[in-house]
Write an enzyme that holds these catalytic residues in place. Structure first.
Site, mmCIF file in Angstrom:
data_model
loop_
_atom_site.group_PDB
_atom_site.id
_atom_site.type_symbol
_atom_site.label_atom_id
_atom_site.label_comp_id
_atom_site.label_asym_id
_atom_site.label_seq_id
_atom_site.Cartn_x
_atom_site.Cartn_y
_atom_site.Cartn_z
ATOM 1 N N ALA A 186 12.654 -20.856 9.079
ATOM 2 C CA ALA A 186 11.286 -20.699 9.576
ATOM 3 C C ALA A 186 11.109 -19.300 10.182
ATOM 4 O O ALA A 186 11.999 -18.785 10.862
ATOM 5 C CB ALA A 186 11.021 -21.767 10.632
ATOM 6 N N LYS A 238 18.864 -12.729 6.622
ATOM 7 C CA LYS A 238 20.279 -12.471 6.301
ATOM 8 C C LYS A 238 20.978 -13.806 6.069
ATOM 9 O O LYS A 238 20.515 -14.848 6.551
ATOM 10 C CB LYS A 238 20.954 -11.765 7.482
ATOM 11 C CG LYS A 238 20.381 -10.379 7.783
ATOM 12 C CD LYS A 238 21.415 -9.311 7.444
ATOM 13 C CE LYS A 238 20.857 -7.930 7.248
ATOM 14 N NZ LYS A 238 20.261 -7.248 8.328
ATOM 15 N N HIS A 256 0.858 -1.192 0.000
ATOM 16 C CA HIS A 256 0.000 0.000 0.000
ATOM 17 C C HIS A 256 0.889 1.235 0.000
ATOM 18 O O HIS A 256 1.953 1.232 0.618
ATOM 19 C CB HIS A 256 -0.874 0.034 1.257
ATOM 20 C CG HIS A 256 -1.882 -1.064 1.293
ATOM 21 N ND1 HIS A 256 -3.063 -1.001 0.605
ATOM 22 C CD2 HIS A 256 -1.881 -2.265 1.926
ATOM 23 C CE1 HIS A 256 -3.750 -2.108 0.816
ATOM 24 N NE2 HIS A 256 -3.045 -2.906 1.607
HETATM 25 C C1 LIG Z 1 17.203 -22.467 8.488
HETATM 26 C C2 LIG Z 1 17.460 -23.854 9.076
HETATM 27 C C3 LIG Z 1 17.216 -24.941 8.010
HETATM 28 C C4 LIG Z 1 18.931 -23.835 9.459
HETATM 29 O O1 LIG Z 1 19.310 -25.035 10.059
HETATM 30 P P1 LIG Z 1 20.877 -25.252 10.380
HETATM 31 O O2 LIG Z 1 21.684 -25.199 9.128
HETATM 32 O O3 LIG Z 1 20.966 -26.485 11.184
HETATM 33 O O4 LIG Z 1 21.275 -23.937 11.195
HETATM 34 P P2 LIG Z 1 21.774 -23.807 12.684
HETATM 35 O O5 LIG Z 1 20.773 -24.405 13.605
HETATM 36 O O6 LIG Z 1 23.189 -24.304 12.710
HETATM 37 O O7 LIG Z 1 21.747 -22.234 12.910
HETATM 38 C C5 LIG Z 1 22.750 -21.356 12.421
HETATM 39 C C6 LIG Z 1 22.449 -19.978 12.964
HETATM 40 O O8 LIG Z 1 21.259 -19.487 12.347
HETATM 41 C C7 LIG Z 1 20.258 -19.191 13.322
HETATM 42 N N1 LIG Z 1 18.968 -19.630 12.795
HETATM 43 C C8 LIG Z 1 18.630 -20.877 12.375
HETATM 44 N N2 LIG Z 1 17.366 -20.892 11.951
HETATM 45 C C9 LIG Z 1 16.891 -19.651 12.123
HETATM 46 C C10 LIG Z 1 15.636 -19.064 11.869
HETATM 47 N N3 LIG Z 1 14.632 -19.790 11.350
HETATM 48 N N4 LIG Z 1 15.474 -17.764 12.147
HETATM 49 C C11 LIG Z 1 16.489 -17.036 12.666
HETATM 50 N N5 LIG Z 1 17.715 -17.537 12.914
HETATM 51 C C12 LIG Z 1 17.897 -18.826 12.646
HETATM 52 C C13 LIG Z 1 20.673 -20.011 14.540
HETATM 53 O O9 LIG Z 1 20.159 -19.430 15.731
HETATM 54 C C14 LIG Z 1 22.174 -19.950 14.451
HETATM 55 O O10 LIG Z 1 22.594 -18.695 14.921
HETATM 56 P P3 LIG Z 1 23.969 -18.534 15.784
HETATM 57 O O11 LIG Z 1 25.064 -18.968 14.835
HETATM 58 O O12 LIG Z 1 24.004 -17.072 16.107
HETATM 59 O O13 LIG Z 1 23.826 -19.445 16.949
HETATM 60 C C15 LIG Z 1 16.520 -24.181 10.283
HETATM 61 O O14 LIG Z 1 16.924 -23.456 11.430
HETATM 62 C C16 LIG Z 1 15.065 -23.823 9.972
HETATM 63 O O15 LIG Z 1 14.591 -22.673 10.157
HETATM 64 N N6 LIG Z 1 14.325 -24.836 9.481
HETATM 65 C C17 LIG Z 1 12.970 -24.678 9.015
HETATM 66 C C18 LIG Z 1 12.091 -25.814 9.573
HETATM 67 C C19 LIG Z 1 10.740 -25.802 8.929
HETATM 68 O O16 LIG Z 1 10.165 -24.758 8.657
HETATM 69 N N7 LIG Z 1 10.204 -26.974 8.665
HETATM 70 C C20 LIG Z 1 8.956 -27.064 7.902
HETATM 71 C C21 LIG Z 1 9.006 -28.263 7.039
HETATM 72 S S1 LIG Z 1 8.492 -27.946 5.361
#
Ligand SMILES: CC(C)(COP(=O)(O)OP(=O)(O)OC[C@H]1O[C@@H](n2cnc3c(N)ncnc32)[C@H](O)[C@@H]1OP(=O)(O)O)[C@@H](O)C(=O)NCCC(=O)NCCS
Length: 180
Positions: free
Chosen positions: A154, A174, A106
């Site tokens: 997520a 980011k 908007h």
């Molecule tokens: C994005 C994702 C895949 C990353 O997993 P990963 O590679 O194992 O990442 P890590 O857990 O090692 O996290 C790395 C950093 O990113 C941050 N981070 C991870 N997911 C995040 C999110 N969704 N939002 C914000 N920060 C996130 C962690 O806190 C970590 O930060 P730090 O280094 O300051 O401690 C996972 O966190 C995620 O969001 N999965 C989505 C699950 C989902 O929606 N499932 C639905 C099924 S369709």
């Protein structure tokens, strides 16, 4: 009279460029694969025969939305396109539940009239490239392209385009890692 309203609503459901639980006379079709495919192929710009559009998901301006091979649109997802900008979801993209896509903003530049009367900025297309994964409840804002094979965490709010083979997360989203 209620009966007249019911008939009007049925006609609206058949012709409207949208799908969702708020359109009950077509929404039931999403519960059965054959009727789901027939409805989606009729309404969407493109809907691959291997794709799935689950009940309780919404799509607005379906005729501007393309859904590729093996894509599943899960409950509480909102695909909000318009006449001026498409949403393109390429093949093998994974979309978590509750993901929202919006192609417009908007206008809010003026103080003297309410935002509701100011119209819109130009709409901008959203493209999700082949093999990307959008985590649950992420929000994809106007003009964003998500690169091939990239991941959105997520709950992220994606305000700018994401390159290929990376993981983006947070608000605003980011880079958290590269997929090597
Ligand atoms: C994005 C994702 C895949 C990353 O997993 P990963 O590679 O194992 O990442 P890590 O857990 O090692 O996290 C790395 C950093 O990113 C941050 N981070 C991870 N997911 C995040 C999110 N969704 N939002 C914000 N920060 C996130 C962690 O806190 C970590 O930060 P730090 O280094 O300051 O401690 C996972 O966190 C995620 O969001 N999965 C989505 C699950 C989902 O929606 N499932 C639905 C099924 S369709």
């Amino acid at each position: 009279m209620l009966i007249t309203e019911v008939f009007k609503k049925i006609k609206f459901s058949m012709n409207t460029d949208r799908i969702g639980p708020d359109i009950p006379f077509t929404h039931w079709k999403l519960h059965y694969k054959s009727s789901m495919l027939k409805l989606c192929k009729k309404k969407f710009l493109y809907f691959d025969h291997t794709a799935d559009f689950r009940a309780y998901a919404y799509a607005i301006y379906c005729s501007q939305i393309s859904i590729g091979k093996n894509v599943v649109i899960r409950p509480n997802t909102m695909l909000f396109a318009d006449d001026f900008a498409k949403i393109i979801i390429e093949d093998n993209v994974m979309v978590g539940s509750g993901v929202h896509f919006y192609v417009n903003n908007h206008k809010f530049d003026r103080k003297d009239i309410p935002i509701i009367e100011q119209g819109y900025y130009p709409s901008e297309e959203i493209i999700i490239k082949e093999g990307a994964w959008l985590g649950a409840n992420s929000i994809i804002l106007p003009g964003v392209t998500i690169g091939t094979n990239s991941v959105v965490g997520a709950g992220s709010v994606v305000t700018k385009s994401v390159p290929e083979n990376v993981v983006y997360a947070g608000i605003p989203a980011k880079l958290i890692k590269k997929i090597t």
